[in-house]
Design a protein around this motif. Structure first.
Motif, PDB file in Angstrom:
ATOM      1  N   ALA A 248       0.854  -1.185   0.000  1.00  0.00           N
ATOM      2  CA  ALA A 248       0.000   0.000   0.000  1.00  0.00           C
ATOM      3  C   ALA A 248       0.889   1.233   0.000  1.00  0.00           C
ATOM      4  O   ALA A 248       2.059   1.172   0.414  1.00  0.00           O
ATOM      5  N   PRO A 249       0.372   2.376  -0.448  1.00  0.00           N
ATOM      6  CA  PRO A 249       1.164   3.607  -0.378  1.00  0.00           C
ATOM      7  C   PRO A 249       1.506   3.936   1.068  1.00  0.00           C
ATOM      8  O   PRO A 249       0.749   3.641   1.981  1.00  0.00           O
TER       9      PRO A 249
ATOM     10  N   VAL B 201       1.540   6.699   2.443  1.00  0.00           N
ATOM     11  CA  VAL B 201       0.832   7.903   2.906  1.00  0.00           C
ATOM     12  C   VAL B 201      -0.652   7.566   2.966  1.00  0.00           C
ATOM     13  O   VAL B 201      -1.123   6.646   2.285  1.00  0.00           O
ATOM     14  N   ASP B 202      -1.364   8.322   3.768  1.00  0.00           N
ATOM     15  CA  ASP B 202      -2.804   8.081   3.879  1.00  0.00           C
ATOM     16  C   ASP B 202      -3.504   8.492   2.590  1.00  0.00           C
ATOM     17  O   ASP B 202      -3.320   9.600   2.087  1.00  0.00           O
ATOM     18  N   VAL B 203      -4.299   7.585   2.053  1.00  0.00           N
ATOM     19  CA  VAL B 203      -5.077   7.888   0.859  1.00  0.00           C
ATOM     20  C   VAL B 203      -6.503   7.435   1.107  1.00  0.00           C
ATOM     21  O   VAL B 203      -6.757   6.508   1.875  1.00  0.00           O
ATOM     22  N   ALA B 204      -7.422   8.119   0.473  1.00  0.00           N
ATOM     23  CA  ALA B 204      -8.841   7.799   0.695  1.00  0.00           C
ATOM     24  C   ALA B 204      -9.165   6.406   0.182  1.00  0.00           C
ATOM     25  O   ALA B 204      -9.917   5.655   0.780  1.00  0.00           O
ATOM     26  N   GLU B 205      -8.583   6.048  -0.985  1.00  0.00           N
ATOM     27  CA  GLU B 205      -8.851   4.742  -1.561  1.00  0.00           C
ATOM     28  C   GLU B 205      -7.522   4.083  -1.944  1.00  0.00           C
ATOM     29  O   GLU B 205      -6.572   4.761  -2.330  1.00  0.00           O
ATOM     30  N   GLN B 206      -7.502   2.761  -1.833  1.00  0.00           N
ATOM     31  CA  GLN B 206      -6.307   2.031  -2.243  1.00  0.00           C
ATOM     32  C   GLN B 206      -6.152   2.147  -3.768  1.00  0.00           C
ATOM     33  O   GLN B 206      -7.145   2.188  -4.502  1.00  0.00           O
ATOM     34  N   PRO B 207      -4.906   2.201  -4.274  1.00  0.00           N
ATOM     35  CA  PRO B 207      -4.700   2.310  -5.724  1.00  0.00           C
ATOM     36  C   PRO B 207      -5.212   1.079  -6.453  1.00  0.00           C
ATOM     37  O   PRO B 207      -5.296  -0.029  -5.893  1.00  0.00           O
TER      38      PRO B 207
ATOM     39  N   GLU C 118       7.270   0.690  -5.703  1.00  0.00           N
ATOM     40  CA  GLU C 118       8.319   0.164  -4.841  1.00  0.00           C
ATOM     41  C   GLU C 118       8.824   1.257  -3.904  1.00  0.00           C
ATOM     42  O   GLU C 118       8.807   1.102  -2.680  1.00  0.00           O
ATOM     43  N   ASP C 119       9.222   2.390  -4.464  1.00  0.00           N
ATOM     44  CA  ASP C 119       9.831   3.447  -3.649  1.00  0.00           C
ATOM     45  C   ASP C 119       8.875   4.012  -2.604  1.00  0.00           C
ATOM     46  O   ASP C 119       9.293   4.377  -1.501  1.00  0.00           O
ATOM     47  N   ASP C 120       7.587   4.086  -2.927  1.00  0.00           N
ATOM     48  CA  ASP C 120       6.656   4.760  -2.013  1.00  0.00           C
ATOM     49  C   ASP C 120       5.661   3.775  -1.394  1.00  0.00           C
ATOM     50  O   ASP C 120       4.548   4.152  -1.044  1.00  0.00           O
TER      51      ASP C 120
ATOM     52  N   GLU D  61       6.822  -2.399   7.137  1.00  0.00           N
ATOM     53  CA  GLU D  61       8.155  -2.097   6.606  1.00  0.00           C
ATOM     54  C   GLU D  61       8.024  -1.409   5.245  1.00  0.00           C
ATOM     55  O   GLU D  61       7.133  -1.729   4.440  1.00  0.00           O
ATOM     56  N   ALA D  62       8.939  -0.487   4.958  1.00  0.00           N
ATOM     57  CA  ALA D  62       9.029   0.088   3.617  1.00  0.00           C
ATOM     58  C   ALA D  62       9.506  -0.992   2.654  1.00  0.00           C
ATOM     59  O   ALA D  62      10.328  -1.854   3.011  1.00  0.00           O
TER      60      ALA D  62
END
Length: 834
Positions: free
Chosen positions: A370-371, A373-379, A386-388, A400-401
């Motif tokens: 998952a990203p 950062v907080d997002v309203a909906e999952q992508p 990978e990076d984010d 974990e990142a």
């Protein structure tokens, strides 16, 4: 009589000069290392002696020849050799077709092509000529093979190999293009299980990759092609235990951070696990054959990367070692046995290919990234970031990142004994065995007592027998020559059998440029001190089609020789230039397309200088050139003009000794000298920079136009004879790299002694070379209105005033309000109006 003298006749001039040049074998010879001059090694890729040069050759060689002549004139010690890549399949095909022994066919072609090269006036040091099919060269192929055999860089194994039915031989991976033979675009390559000799190029994979970053003088497109071919992947090997099977299925993944999302394991139809399952399940065995047939069909079309994905469940399960979950094992047609481990873990939520397969067969799709950062909906899935990204639903690794998790999870696998971090490469070892006759014999024998035994150095070369029967079927033709095959073991003295495969001809071209530096050495491939003086090559020139085959092999060979202590350099060439193709009727010139233009025909009609100059003038050298015979005719007319002008003023010029020093210049003389020195500056800069030889020749044409304009002033004496001598002398020197025959002729006509291209290159007078006039594009609201000319050094206000006063500009802004005027110094002026 005067008209006859002024007529340009290359058919008379060029052979006469070539005869004089041939009489001096040292004319183009490089000087010894202690000459005190800086060295310059310029080289064009050596040709296959097919019998005739074509205009593609002419273009390639003209580029290198112009550069070599320029560097001689700049005071360099130049090495400019030529040779012949003379082993290979075409000679055998010709033998089959014409009943001519390959050696006879090859050497006669070499003689013909050498003759053509000399007629073109190419500046090669023929004393260094290398012919790879002769024993004095291929002896050292064998010597290198033995050194590599000693270092475990040459080895033999049984493997699935690429087989071309038309070539009747194995091909290296690099010689298969989209599933087809590199020599036969219509021939699908088959896979056959065979014994084969390999060079361990993979041992140098990391060096071959890292070295690309230290090669700014190579085109980025070539370096990118090599990076992709080497294909480094950093990832993790993971063992999935298989229920009721002793051996695990090992997968390689670059995204071990997604392994908690694995919902199946998929293996190639030829994977060992698939074979084991099939042995116990007739229905599964039948499905595997279907999937294998689909895979083979895709290989045959050269579209394996876009195969329509099909799979079949085995009914067996593997165990995910990270969470103990049972995941189904599938056989899939898009998994290749010879790529990676032949098995993958399928994570459909985070891989596009896996998502497509899972959707098709209704397999579970489990999100584990998952990203961060907080997002309203999952992508939307598949989510491959990978990076984010951070891990979710991943046991102890949740939160974990992704990047950090990859390292921790690889270490976890190694700690618990079911995997490890690893690096894989797309690059495979170089298969060098060829089941053909016309190549270097591999210097080993097979002894029942001692196995594979190397031929001792003092028994080299293992000679290729002459006049044998050439066949395409039933293995190497050498296998049918009893006197070649039957020998004694160098180790025990008992009966032994020679290897009957020959070496891939890319072995010959992997090191030939080192042999040029010491071509007659009978005791070694070359003298290291001599070779270290000349290497690396300063400028290598050839087609981009050799980016993978020849260039990557030669880089490998260089590193092997370095490690053997023979050379000091890491890479073969500092700079690489890839010229464009010659196109006719919309296609690359080739015999198969029937659009080849013979340079002999062009030379007979227009001369070698005109033919060469057209190849350099018609397009920038890195672009494709569309062949137009009218262009050669135009260059011929230009050279006729140069000849007429020079011979007209030569009688007066030849009578004075000074070169215009301290001369009193008239306005006409100053104007002509200014044009001359601007031309010198431009051509000198182009030779040292972008190699836009087309603009160099255009600049010479502009200079000749200026001379024509000055003819009345020269005839009246307004332009002094001293100025004339300076202009015509420099003109001939500027033409020397492009038109050597005419330049040599006019050099003598002007009364000069010595060899024209050993004379110093003219130096531009900085003051005279300054542009006396600038051309400034004038835009109105960003659209070009006109180009105005202003004196060099004009102030910004003066330029704006000139632009506003220009008739076209004034008409465009009439009735409008000028909001502002933007001036980019010496570049453009933009008038903003409303």
């Amino acid at each position: 009589m005067e008209e006859k003298q002024q007529r340009y006749n290359p058919a008379e001039i060029e052979p006469r000069w070539q005869q004089r040049w041939d009489a001096d074998p040292n004319l183009y010879a490089a000087e010894p290392a202690g000459s005190g001059k800086p060295k310059y090694y310029v080289l064009e890729m050596l040709p296959y002696p097919s019998g005739k040069l074509h205009m593609g050759h002419v273009r390639n060689y003209s580029i290198g020849d112009a550069l070599a002549r320029f560097m001689w004139m700049r005071g360099y010690n130049v090495l400019h050799p030529m040779g012949w890549d003379s082993f290979g399949l075409p000679a055998e095909n010709a033998a089959l077709k014409n009943n001519t022994p390959p050696r006879e066919w090859t050497l006669s072609n070499i003689a013909e092509m050498r003759k053509q090269m000399k007629r073109m006036g190419l500046s090669y040091d023929w004393q260094r000529e290398v012919t790879t099919c002769l024993p004095d060269y291929y002896k050292w192929n064998q010597w290198f093979f033995l050194r590599m055999f000693e270092k475990d860089l040459a080895y033999k194994k049984s493997s699935k190999l690429n087989w071309c039915p038309q070539c009747a031989t194995v091909l290296a991976n690099e010689q298969v293009i989209d599933g087809r033979c590199w020599r036969h675009e219509d021939q699908i390559v088959e896979l056959r299980e065979m014994d084969q000799w390999f060079f361990r190029i993979t041992r140098y994979a990391d060096q071959l990759l890292e070295g690309l970053d230290s090669m700014p003088g190579w085109p980025e497109k070539v370096r990118t092609m090599q990076r992709n071919w080497i294909g480094r992947s950093d990832g993790t090997l993971v063992d999935f235990a298989v229920e009721d099977l002793d051996c695990p299925i090992t997968v390689f993944t670059t995204r071990v951070d997604t392994i908690f999302g694995a919902t199946s394991v998929q293996v190639a139809p030829e994977h060992a696990a698939a074979k084991a399952f099939a042995a116990e399940d007739a229905e599964l065995a039948k499905k595997i054959e279907e999937l294998l047939a689909q895979q083979q069909a895709a290989r045959e079309t050269g579209d394996i990367g876009n195969i329509e994905k099909h799979g079949y469940p085995t009914g067996r399960f593997a165990i995910n070692p990270y969470n103990g979950e049972r995941v189904p094992i599938w056989i899939a047609n898009y998994i290749l046995a010879d790529y990676g481990t032949g098995a993958i873990m399928s994570v459909p939520a985070h891989d596009e290919r896996d998502f497509e397969f899972a959707t098709k067969y209704d397999l579970p799709i489990r999100r584990v990234l998952a990203p961060n950062v907080d997002v309203a909906e999952q992508p939307e899935l598949p989510y491959t970031a990978e990076d984010d990204a951070v891990l979710i639903d991943s046991g102890e690794f949740t939160g974990e990142a992704a990047l950090e998790a990859q390292q921790k999870m690889a270490k976890h696998a190694e700690t618990h004994g079911f995997g490890k971090a690893t690096i894989t490469w797309r690059l495979k070892d170089w298969g060098v065995s060829r089941q053909r006759y016309w190549g270097t014999p591999i210097p080993v024998v097979y002894c029942e007592k001692d196995g594979i035994v190397a031929v001792p150095d003092d028994q080299l070369p293992v000679l290729l027998p002459d006049n044998i029967e050439i066949t395409q079927q039933g293995g190497s033709p050498l296998g049918k020559v009893a006197e070649f095959v039957n020998t004694t073991c160098p180790k025990c003295g008992g009966p032994a059998r020679r290897e009957t495969d020959t070496m891939d001809t890319f072995v010959d071209s992997s090191w030939y440029f080192y042999r040029y530096t010491d071509a007659k050495n009978e005791g070694a491939p070359f003298d290291s001190a001599t070779t270290n003086y000349w290497f690396p090559i300063d400028q290598y020139i050839g087609g981009v089609e050799h980016a993978i085959l020849h260039l990557i092999y030669s880089r490998y060979w260089t590193k092997v020789m370095r490690d053997l202590g023979l050379i000091d350099n890491d890479e073969p060439a500092t700079r690489l230039f890839t010229q464009g193709m010659v196109i006719k009727n919309g296609a690359k010139m080739s015999k198969s397309k029937g659009n080849v233009v013979s340079p002999d025909d062009m030379i007979a009609q227009y001369g070698a200088d005109a033919t060469r100059m057209y190849a350099l003038f018609a397009a920038p050298p890195d672009r494709d050139l569309e062949w137009q015979e009218e262009g050669v005719a135009g260059i011929s007319r230009f050279l006729s003009r140069v000849y007429r002008l020079t011979t007209k003023y030569a009688p007066g010029i030849a009578t004075i000794e000074d070169n215009g020093a301290n001369q009193a210049l008239t306005p006409a003389g100053l104007k002509l000298l200014r044009k001359l020195h601007q031309t010198i500056a431009k051509i000198s800069q182009n030779f040292s920079g972008r190699w836009t030889f087309n603009t160099c020749i255009a600049a010479v044409m502009e200079l000749v136009n200026a001379i024509v304009d000055a003819e009345p002033a020269m005839d009246s004496g307004e332009v002094s004879t001293a100025t004339q001598k300076e202009v015509f002398t420099a003109l001939v020197l500027l033409l020397a790299p492009f038109a050597p025959f005419l330049s040599a002729e006019l050099w003598e006509v002007l009364g000069h002694s010595g060899v024209v291209f050993r004379h110093a290159w003219p130096e531009a007078d900085e003051e005279l070379a300054k542009e006396d006039e600038l051309e400034i594009p004038v835009q109105i609201n960003g659209k070009l209105a006109n180009v105005v000319k202003v004196p060099a050094g004009s102030s910004e206000d003066a330029i704006k005033e000139t632009a506003l006063a220009d008739e076209k500009v004034a008409a465009r802004i009439a009735g409008k309000t000028v909001v502002k005027i933007i001036y980019v110094p010496n570049k453009l002026l933009n008038i903003v109006v409303k």
